[in-house]
Design a protein around this motif. Structure first.
Motif, PDB file in Angstrom:
ATOM      1  N   LYS A  76       8.276  -1.178  -0.505  1.00  0.00           N
ATOM      2  CA  LYS A  76       8.284  -0.340   0.702  1.00  0.00           C
ATOM      3  C   LYS A  76       9.406  -0.729   1.635  1.00  0.00           C
ATOM      4  CE  LYS A  76       4.092   1.977   1.503  1.00  0.00           C
ATOM      5  NZ  LYS A  76       2.815   2.074   2.176  1.00  0.00           N
ATOM      6  N   GLY A  77       9.648  -2.025   1.722  1.00  0.00           N
ATOM      7  CA  GLY A  77      10.687  -2.497   2.622  1.00  0.00           C
ATOM      8  C   GLY A  77      12.075  -2.287   2.058  1.00  0.00           C
ATOM      9  N   GLY A  78      12.163  -1.747   0.860  1.00  0.00           N
ATOM     10  CA  GLY A  78      13.476  -1.475   0.301  1.00  0.00           C
ATOM     11  C   GLY A  78      14.159  -2.712  -0.233  1.00  0.00           C
ATOM     12  N   ASP A  81       4.148 -10.702   5.257  1.00  0.00           N
ATOM     13  CA  ASP A  81       5.494 -10.129   5.289  1.00  0.00           C
ATOM     14  C   ASP A  81       6.555 -11.213   5.352  1.00  0.00           C
ATOM     15  OD1 ASP A  81       4.451 -10.757   7.719  1.00  0.00           O
ATOM     16  OD2 ASP A  81       5.266  -9.041   8.798  1.00  0.00           O
ATOM     17  N   ARG A 127       9.428  -4.274   9.123  1.00  0.00           N
ATOM     18  CA  ARG A 127      10.018  -5.505   9.649  1.00  0.00           C
ATOM     19  C   ARG A 127      10.833  -6.193   8.551  1.00  0.00           C
ATOM     20  NH1 ARG A 127       6.968  -9.896  13.433  1.00  0.00           N
ATOM     21  NH2 ARG A 127       5.499 -10.104  11.739  1.00  0.00           N
ATOM     22  N   GLN A 187       4.684  -3.931   8.270  1.00  0.00           N
ATOM     23  CA  GLN A 187       5.190  -5.146   7.627  1.00  0.00           C
ATOM     24  C   GLN A 187       6.458  -4.836   6.859  1.00  0.00           C
ATOM     25  OE1 GLN A 187       2.408  -7.296   5.272  1.00  0.00           O
ATOM     26  NE2 GLN A 187       0.814  -7.303   6.822  1.00  0.00           N
ATOM     27  N   ALA A 188       6.410  -3.727   6.119  1.00  0.00           N
ATOM     28  CA  ALA A 188       7.573  -3.351   5.317  1.00  0.00           C
ATOM     29  C   ALA A 188       8.759  -3.028   6.213  1.00  0.00           C
ATOM     30  CB  ALA A 188       7.220  -2.157   4.441  1.00  0.00           C
ATOM     31  N   LEU A 236       4.893  -4.487  -0.965  1.00  0.00           N
ATOM     32  CA  LEU A 236       5.552  -4.694   0.323  1.00  0.00           C
ATOM     33  C   LEU A 236       7.066  -4.692   0.154  1.00  0.00           C
ATOM     34  CD1 LEU A 236       4.649  -5.080   3.141  1.00  0.00           C
ATOM     35  CD2 LEU A 236       4.562  -7.529   2.793  1.00  0.00           C
ATOM     36  N   LEU A 237       7.518  -5.398  -0.878  1.00  0.00           N
ATOM     37  CA  LEU A 237       8.959  -5.483  -1.107  1.00  0.00           C
ATOM     38  C   LEU A 237       9.516  -4.105  -1.448  1.00  0.00           C
ATOM     39  CD1 LEU A 237       9.174  -8.815  -3.108  1.00  0.00           C
ATOM     40  CD2 LEU A 237      10.007  -8.385  -0.814  1.00  0.00           C
ATOM     41  N   THR A 273       0.626  -2.161   6.290  1.00  0.00           N
ATOM     42  CA  THR A 273       1.692  -2.447   5.323  1.00  0.00           C
ATOM     43  C   THR A 273       3.008  -1.813   5.741  1.00  0.00           C
ATOM     44  OG1 THR A 273      -0.111  -2.048   3.803  1.00  0.00           O
ATOM     45  CG2 THR A 273       1.993  -2.651   2.855  1.00  0.00           C
ATOM     46  N   GLU A 274       2.921  -0.605   6.299  1.00  0.00           N
ATOM     47  CA  GLU A 274       4.158   0.089   6.647  1.00  0.00           C
ATOM     48  C   GLU A 274       4.956  -0.701   7.685  1.00  0.00           C
ATOM     49  OE1 GLU A 274       1.224   1.528   6.496  1.00  0.00           O
ATOM     50  OE2 GLU A 274       1.477   2.904   4.818  1.00  0.00           O
TER      51      GLU A 274
END
Lengths: 359, 516
Positions: A355-357, A322, B11, B8-9, A352-353, B5-6
């Motif tokens: 999902k993290g927006g 992350d 954060r 991590q995302a 990941l990117l 993953t959730e």
């Protein structure tokens, strides 16, 4: 932790001053540490003493006036070791404090030098809590490593119920002084980096009785740093000892600088991405990765571009995915049209990117 | 330790939205705790998570929870709330954070504790909310919660319990407690619409559950166990029909009954020791070795400074830094000095430095002389002439009475501490001296006048007093002419209510209406 720092400072020969409200067990702890280190403790209440008790009683003899030391000083001189415990020194009048200067740092009472292995420990109540208290004079304050005596309710409750444990005190190895040159070099290069922190006289009067940076207190800090490294005391103990010598602000600057020294140089990382090891602490890993990306972007060649991606992939492999993703976003944004798109590495981060927006 | 993953995302999202918090967000050390049922953070910066929870909450909610926990760590609730009753402390700390977070429209799962739920206004400190909670709790329950860590022990020991069950007996009994908490009817009660309602339902609940507790005859005293009413308060502050909350409780008790001593519920009163400073049974100990060694106090302070510096830098370039973070960073980087301490130190110094303050002198031989060394020892005597102090108060109207009263109270307190009991001369002065009298208590001060300012007149009047004061303390707004030279033989301390120039012979202290 208090008795831990106390024991380190006693063995390293740095005068300690414990600040705390009355009735919080300062005296008891110092006696316990003395017992654990097998050192006799000589208690002297500074507030009821006169200047001549420390500078020596002037006695007229044939040879002139002798400054005669009191009995406690003789006992310490005879036993050759021990702890001189000066209690209540903040309530001592200014003239007594002035007389204490020689005792605290040079261990000289009257005309009698105390053995070098005698440790000086003092205790004081903060002036706002002491009845008829005086602020410690700045020169006297600068000669001490200040330890603040906070009260730990949980430990007290345990002690009341289960009895007070004998404090486990670290014993410095015989060769601990071998670490002093390294600690001095570290402190010296910090002062070269921040020369203004070498000497900062306390600005306001309520700061005058606390720890403040001076050449003397930095020297004491380097001794204590070497001593706490020798017993592998944790970062907290080292920090509290250094802050006790040079004050909170200067100590924090020093620790932050020392921490930054541990981080790898981004250019080195870029030149050999495969050998890169991610620091275990997330914030440090983040600092390194952003530094690497920033360095790569600054002079962006094809080689450096690919090396930076290799570093990020390496970090992701080592579990900092992350953190690497955050850096990858910045790196990808700096892409120039002539540079290849790192398909394989980028694919790692895309879910990941998203999902993290960030995409 | 890799997180789901959730998480991590989540954060990553937090860092993207608030880059100035990056150092703190990445410093969190994930620890996997299956069966925990939620997220929690301890005071050593470890982030405990249940892998199952990652899918139950949305990314936004997860990011909000991490944000909330970081706020606990940055504001050092673990240090500030130490020694308070943990349950209430956590609620109070949550209230301090959540009003700011909800204002920023941060997503939090479940029903976060807000100041409104506690019946208090927004933007107070956790300590203030704690005091309010304590009042609410002690009203129905006389003496049961006197703020000390172990109030419930005193309460329960009447029921014939013995305080032996220290370390070993704690787990089963506290597990029973948790089991009884949801069942005791707190959740079915009405939502606390107002304070009266809440306290009434509380009384009912604790009355109902206390006999049951006593019947167990196990002492919950040693583990920092919540007193009954605080469980009730917490249970009743969650909405009755909250699917997330229900799932959470069920998950934890079902997952591993021995583990879920107190189900952590971040943002709603159970955040782990990052909010209370008291280690929870499921937490790991102080920083040590290993994969998630934890972060000690010194390191944490370094992280706080880094974050504060980044906030300060960011607030110069971007306008979306929340006000509470800007203020927090300001306080971290430039801690304000309490003017009371500064004033006290200045007065002590002035009094100590005036000619002949309490000290030793060889002028007169000591009384010990002759007893020691056949008169051959020369000893000094202790003399302590009492310095005389005058206070000059600017009454030109720009300083309010409360402030003057505060400053006078401080000054008289300091002087009493130094052994002065003769009172102080207080000179009320605008452009000329209005009154001059000796007072013994702050409430004896009578201030008149107004219009025009000249503190020089006040100092001149002080010079005429008999005995002449060695220390003069001037309380003024600073907009006054000053004499060109210091009054003879007098130390002058100027207590200013705002930043103004004072002559070099005076010591300047800024006093504020609301000290820290």
């Amino acid at each position: 932790m208090k008795s831990f720092s106390l024991a380190i400072a006693i063995q390293a020969g740095a005068p300690v001053l414990a600040w705390g409200p009355p009735g919080t067990g300062k005296t008891a702890t110092i006696h316990a540490v003395g017992a654990a280190l097998n050192l006799p403790v000589e208690v002297v209440l500074a507030s009821i003493r006169e200047p001549s008790d420390f500078s020596g009683l002037p006695i007229i003899r044939e040879a002139g006036v002798m400054m005669e030391p009191p009995a406690w000083a003789r006992r310490l001189a005879v036993s050759g070791k021990g702890i001189l415990f000066l209690d209540e020194i903040s309530t001592a009048p200014p003239a007594v404090q002035a007389a204490l200067l020689r005792v605290v740092l040079d261990r000289v009472v009257g005309d009698l030098p105390l053995p070098t292995s005698v440790a000086v420990v003092a205790a004081a109540n903060p002036p706002e809590q002491a009845a008829g208290g005086w602020d410690l004079s700045a020169p006297l304050a600068n000669r001490f490593c200040h330890i603040s005596w906070s009260l730990d309710a949980a430990a007290w409750v345990n002690g009341m119920i289960q009895g007070w444990p004998i404090p486990s005190v670290p014993r410095l190895p015989d060769d601990w002084e071998a670490g002093i040159p390294a600690a001095r070099a570290l402190v010296a290069s910090f002062i070269r980096h921040r020369p203004l922190l070498l000497l900062q006289l306390p600005q306001s009067e309520d700061q005058a009785g606390k720890a403040w940076p001076s050449p003397r207190s930095w020297d004491m800090a380097s001794r204590l740093l070497a001593a706490s490294d020798a017993v592998q005391a944790g970062e907290d103990v080292a920090a509290s000892l250094i802050a006790g010598c040079v004050g909170e602000g200067a100590a924090m600057e020093f620790l932050a600088w020392r921490r930054a020294l541990d981080l790898p140089d981004p250019e080195m990382v870029l030149s050999d991405p495969d050998r890169f090891r991610v620091p275990s602490r997330g914030d440090q890993a983040y600092a390194v990765l952003t530094a690497v990306v920033a360095a790569a972007i600054k002079t962006l060649t094809r080689d450096r571009w690919l090396a930076a991606w290799a570093v990020l992939a390496c970090a992701a492999e080592q579990g900092a995915k992350d953190i690497a993703a955050a850096a990858a976003k910045a790196l990808a944004a700096a892409r120039k049209p002539n540079l290849p798109l790192p398909q394989k590495e980028l694919r790692e981060f895309i879910p990941l990117l998203q999902k993290g927006g960030l995409m | 330790m890799t997180m789901p993953t959730e998480l991590q995302a989540a954060r990553l999202r937090l860092v993207k939205d608030r880059p100035y918090l990056a150092a703190a967000a990445w410093a969190l050390q994930p620890v996997e705790k299956p069966g925990l049922g939620t997220l929690a953070v301890d005071m050593w910066w470890r982030l405990y998570f249940d892998p199952a929870v990652a899918t139950r909450w949305t990314i936004e909610e997860l990011a909000g929870v991490i944000y909330h926990e970081i706020a606990h760590l940055l504001r050092d609730h673990a240090g500030r709330m130490q020694g308070f009753e943990p349950q209430l402390a956590n609620l109070a700390a949550d209230a301090e954070i959540n009003d700011d977070l909800l204002y920023e429209e941060v997503c939090l799962p479940g029903a976060p504790i807000t100041p409104a739920l506690l019946g208090r206004p927004d933007h107070l400190l956790a300590e203030e909310y704690y005091a309010a909670l304590q009042m609410q709790q002690s009203a129905p329950h006389q003496g049961a919660s006197s703020a000390q860590p172990e109030p419930s022990g005193a309460d329960q020991s009447q029921a014939g319990t013995d305080p032996q069950g220290d370390g070993s007996g704690q787990d089963p009994d506290s597990a029973q407690d948790t089991a009884s908490a949801p069942g005791s009817g707190g959740t079915d009660d009405a939502q606390p619409a107002d304070r009266g309602d809440a306290s009434r339902s509380e009384t009912g609940d604790s009355d109902g559950s206390e006999p049951g507790d006593g019947g167990k005859s196990i002492s919950p005293s040693s583990s920092g166990q919540p007193s009954d009413s605080s469980i009730q308060l917490e249970a009743s502050s969650q909405p009755p029909a909250d699917p997330v909350g229900d799932g959470r409780t069920g998950g934890s008790t079902g997952g591993s009954p021995g583990d879920g001593v107190q189900t952590p519920a971040p943002g709603a009163g159970r955040c782990g020791s990052c909010a209370t400073g008291r280690q929870e049974p499921w937490e790991e100990g102080p920083p040590g070795e290993g994969e998630s060694p934890g972060i000690g106090r010194a390191e944490a302070e370094l992280i706080r400074r880094t974050v504060a510096r980044q906030i300060a830098e960011a607030s110069e370039s971007r306008g979306d830094i929340p006000g509470h973070w800007a203020r927090w960073a300001q306080a971290q980087l430039r801690p304000r000095i309490d003017w009371r301490r500064e004033l006290a130190a200045a007065v002590r110094h002035a009094v100590a430095d005036v000619a002949g303050a309490s000290d030793y002198s060889y002028r007169r031989p000591a009384r010990r002389q002759g007893q020691i060394g056949n008169g051959k020892v020369i000893l000094p005597a202790l003399r302590r002439p009492v310095p005389s102090v005058a206070v000059i108060v600017d009454t030109s109207g720009s300083i309010n009475d409360m402030m003057i009263g505060q400053a006078l109270a401080e000054i008289s307190g300091i002087l009493r501490g130094l052994g002065r009991r003769e009172g102080v001369h207080v000179i009320a002065c605008d452009s000329q001296v209005q009154t001059c009298r000796r007072v013994f208590r702050p409430d004896q001060v009578h201030l008149g006048g107004g219009g025009g300012t000249d503190m020089g007149a006040g100092l001149a009047e002080a010079e005429k007093l008999k005995p002449r004061p060695q220390v003069a303390i001037v309380i003024t707004d600073g907009r006054t002419p000053w004499p060109g030279a210091a009054p003879r033989g007098m130390r002058v301390i100027v207590a200013l209510t705002e930043e103004e120039k004072v002559p070099s012979w005076a010591k300047k202290i800024i006093i504020e209406g609301r000290g820290i």
